[in-house]
Design an enzyme around this catalytic site. Sequence first.
Site, PDB file in Angstrom:
ATOM      1  N   LYS A  57      62.142  58.297  28.257  1.00  0.00           N
ATOM      2  CA  LYS A  57      63.438  58.940  28.056  1.00  0.00           C
ATOM      3  C   LYS A  57      63.447  59.723  26.734  1.00  0.00           C
ATOM      4  O   LYS A  57      62.540  59.556  25.907  1.00  0.00           O
ATOM      5  CB  LYS A  57      64.520  57.854  28.076  1.00  0.00           C
ATOM      6  CG  LYS A  57      64.645  57.134  29.430  1.00  0.00           C
ATOM      7  CD  LYS A  57      65.664  56.005  29.355  1.00  0.00           C
ATOM      8  CE  LYS A  57      65.891  55.361  30.721  1.00  0.00           C
ATOM      9  NZ  LYS A  57      66.942  54.309  30.659  1.00  0.00           N
ATOM     10  N   TYR A 115      70.519  59.128  39.133  1.00  0.00           N
ATOM     11  CA  TYR A 115      71.297  57.900  38.875  1.00  0.00           C
ATOM     12  C   TYR A 115      72.508  57.786  39.805  1.00  0.00           C
ATOM     13  O   TYR A 115      73.505  57.180  39.442  1.00  0.00           O
ATOM     14  CB  TYR A 115      71.743  57.870  37.412  1.00  0.00           C
ATOM     15  CG  TYR A 115      70.665  57.430  36.437  1.00  0.00           C
ATOM     16  CD1 TYR A 115      69.966  56.229  36.616  1.00  0.00           C
ATOM     17  CD2 TYR A 115      70.362  58.200  35.310  1.00  0.00           C
ATOM     18  CE1 TYR A 115      68.995  55.817  35.715  1.00  0.00           C
ATOM     19  CE2 TYR A 115      69.384  57.784  34.400  1.00  0.00           C
ATOM     20  CZ  TYR A 115      68.709  56.587  34.607  1.00  0.00           C
ATOM     21  OH  TYR A 115      67.750  56.174  33.710  1.00  0.00           O
ATOM     22  N   PHE A 173      79.645  53.550  31.887  1.00  0.00           N
ATOM     23  CA  PHE A 173      78.664  54.169  30.988  1.00  0.00           C
ATOM     24  C   PHE A 173      77.990  55.406  31.582  1.00  0.00           C
ATOM     25  O   PHE A 173      77.164  56.039  30.934  1.00  0.00           O
ATOM     26  CB  PHE A 173      77.594  53.138  30.567  1.00  0.00           C
ATOM     27  CG  PHE A 173      76.827  52.524  31.720  1.00  0.00           C
ATOM     28  CD1 PHE A 173      75.766  53.194  32.310  1.00  0.00           C
ATOM     29  CD2 PHE A 173      77.177  51.270  32.209  1.00  0.00           C
ATOM     30  CE1 PHE A 173      75.063  52.633  33.365  1.00  0.00           C
ATOM     31  CE2 PHE A 173      76.471  50.704  33.274  1.00  0.00           C
ATOM     32  CZ  PHE A 173      75.411  51.388  33.849  1.00  0.00           C
ATOM     33  N   ARG A 209      58.113  47.400  36.374  1.00  0.00           N
ATOM     34  CA  ARG A 209      59.381  46.838  35.878  1.00  0.00           C
ATOM     35  C   ARG A 209      59.128  45.690  34.899  1.00  0.00           C
ATOM     36  O   ARG A 209      59.810  45.555  33.886  1.00  0.00           O
ATOM     37  CB  ARG A 209      60.235  46.339  37.046  1.00  0.00           C
ATOM     38  CG  ARG A 209      60.707  47.418  37.983  1.00  0.00           C
ATOM     39  CD  ARG A 209      61.876  48.186  37.462  1.00  0.00           C
ATOM     40  NE  ARG A 209      63.095  47.400  37.374  1.00  0.00           N
ATOM     41  CZ  ARG A 209      64.294  47.901  37.064  1.00  0.00           C
ATOM     42  NH1 ARG A 209      64.422  49.210  36.832  1.00  0.00           N
ATOM     43  NH2 ARG A 209      65.352  47.137  37.007  1.00  0.00           N
ATOM     44  N   THR A 263      66.629  45.519  31.389  1.00  0.00           N
ATOM     45  CA  THR A 263      67.431  46.713  31.068  1.00  0.00           C
ATOM     46  C   THR A 263      67.961  46.644  29.644  1.00  0.00           C
ATOM     47  O   THR A 263      67.933  47.644  28.916  1.00  0.00           O
ATOM     48  CB  THR A 263      68.596  46.827  32.079  1.00  0.00           C
ATOM     49  OG1 THR A 263      68.047  46.876  33.402  1.00  0.00           O
ATOM     50  CG2 THR A 263      69.432  48.065  31.822  1.00  0.00           C
ATOM     51  N   ARG A 294      60.216  47.587  26.295  1.00  0.00           N
ATOM     52  CA  ARG A 294      61.550  47.552  25.666  1.00  0.00           C
ATOM     53  C   ARG A 294      61.640  46.426  24.638  1.00  0.00           C
ATOM     54  O   ARG A 294      62.291  46.581  23.596  1.00  0.00           O
ATOM     55  CB  ARG A 294      62.623  47.417  26.740  1.00  0.00           C
ATOM     56  CG  ARG A 294      62.821  48.697  27.559  1.00  0.00           C
ATOM     57  CD  ARG A 294      63.563  48.405  28.847  1.00  0.00           C
ATOM     58  NE  ARG A 294      63.924  49.603  29.600  1.00  0.00           N
ATOM     59  CZ  ARG A 294      64.354  49.561  30.862  1.00  0.00           C
ATOM     60  NH1 ARG A 294      64.469  48.395  31.495  1.00  0.00           N
ATOM     61  NH2 ARG A 294      64.668  50.682  31.491  1.00  0.00           N
ATOM     62  N   ASN A 338      67.110  52.593  25.679  1.00  0.00           N
ATOM     63  CA  ASN A 338      66.030  51.673  26.067  1.00  0.00           C
ATOM     64  C   ASN A 338      64.718  52.370  26.430  1.00  0.00           C
ATOM     65  O   ASN A 338      63.833  51.772  27.027  1.00  0.00           O
ATOM     66  CB  ASN A 338      66.507  50.700  27.144  1.00  0.00           C
ATOM     67  CG  ASN A 338      66.917  51.377  28.423  1.00  0.00           C
ATOM     68  OD1 ASN A 338      66.826  52.602  28.548  1.00  0.00           O
ATOM     69  ND2 ASN A 338      67.352  50.601  29.393  1.00  0.00           N
ATOM     70  N   HIS A 352      62.170  54.492  31.808  1.00  0.00           N
ATOM     71  CA  HIS A 352      62.703  54.241  33.153  1.00  0.00           C
ATOM     72  C   HIS A 352      61.567  53.807  34.068  1.00  0.00           C
ATOM     73  O   HIS A 352      60.455  54.330  33.973  1.00  0.00           O
ATOM     74  CB  HIS A 352      63.330  55.520  33.730  1.00  0.00           C
ATOM     75  CG  HIS A 352      63.636  55.385  35.197  1.00  0.00           C
ATOM     76  ND1 HIS A 352      64.791  54.802  35.663  1.00  0.00           N
ATOM     77  CD2 HIS A 352      62.907  55.709  36.303  1.00  0.00           C
ATOM     78  CE1 HIS A 352      64.766  54.781  36.985  1.00  0.00           C
ATOM     79  NE2 HIS A 352      63.637  55.326  37.400  1.00  0.00           N
ATOM     80  N   GLU A 369      62.685  58.709  44.112  1.00  0.00           N
ATOM     81  CA  GLU A 369      62.632  59.289  42.761  1.00  0.00           C
ATOM     82  C   GLU A 369      61.423  60.214  42.598  1.00  0.00           C
ATOM     83  O   GLU A 369      61.530  61.282  41.981  1.00  0.00           O
ATOM     84  CB  GLU A 369      62.606  58.160  41.718  1.00  0.00           C
ATOM     85  CG  GLU A 369      63.940  57.413  41.694  1.00  0.00           C
ATOM     86  CD  GLU A 369      63.933  56.161  40.817  1.00  0.00           C
ATOM     87  OE1 GLU A 369      62.905  55.865  40.166  1.00  0.00           O
ATOM     88  OE2 GLU A 369      64.981  55.479  40.781  1.00  0.00           O
TER      89      GLU A 369
END
Length: 161
Positions: A20, A60, A68, A96, A102, A113, A123, A126, A137
């Site tokens: 990100k 998203y 948010f 993941r 998250t 993270r 964070n 993705h 995606e």
Amino acid sequence: DSCPEPVKMSVNERTFIAVKPDGVHRGLVGKIIARFEERGYKLVALKQLTASKGHLEVHYQDLKEKPFFPGLIDYMASGPIVAMVWQGLDVVKQGRVMLGATNPLASAPGTIRGDFAIQTGRNICHGSDSVDSANREIAHWFKPDEINDYASPFINSWVYE
Ligand code: IDP
Ligand code: MG
């Protein structure tokens, strides 16, 4: 009959991983790529781009009712992203696990993270949350000819038995 086929894990499974804008600004692209490379996964697509808000709203789409959501879209559109496709056995779930929770405060040390981030809204990375999301995606972020289907004899013989 209607019994479903047993799920078979594939070494050709693919997931969408992105660094990100905060991860790019902080110079963490190389460290994040290294973790997937060192694990033995195969990089099959990579590009840097600044995503439009419209593109991110589709990415998203499942979160559009969340409070948010507007802040998430602003954050994700605020600078360049490094978008990638990684391939290998169980890569969606393992990706993941490698990212961590998250909320970085709930992420174990050793996860991306857990090692490099503190707040959920910053964070740094993705990862697709299921094989179905990954397929959606990947198609959203990459054209078919941007994905490189190449043989890696080293990975084939030294990562897999
Ligand atoms: P994930 O990225 O671990 O899959 P999701 O629930 O899909 O988590 O949320 C997508 C992204 O939205 C998160 O990575 C994070 O950047 C942001 N986000 C999720 N929950 C919150 C929140 O409560 N406050 C701010 N941002 C959030
Ligand atoms: Mg998610």
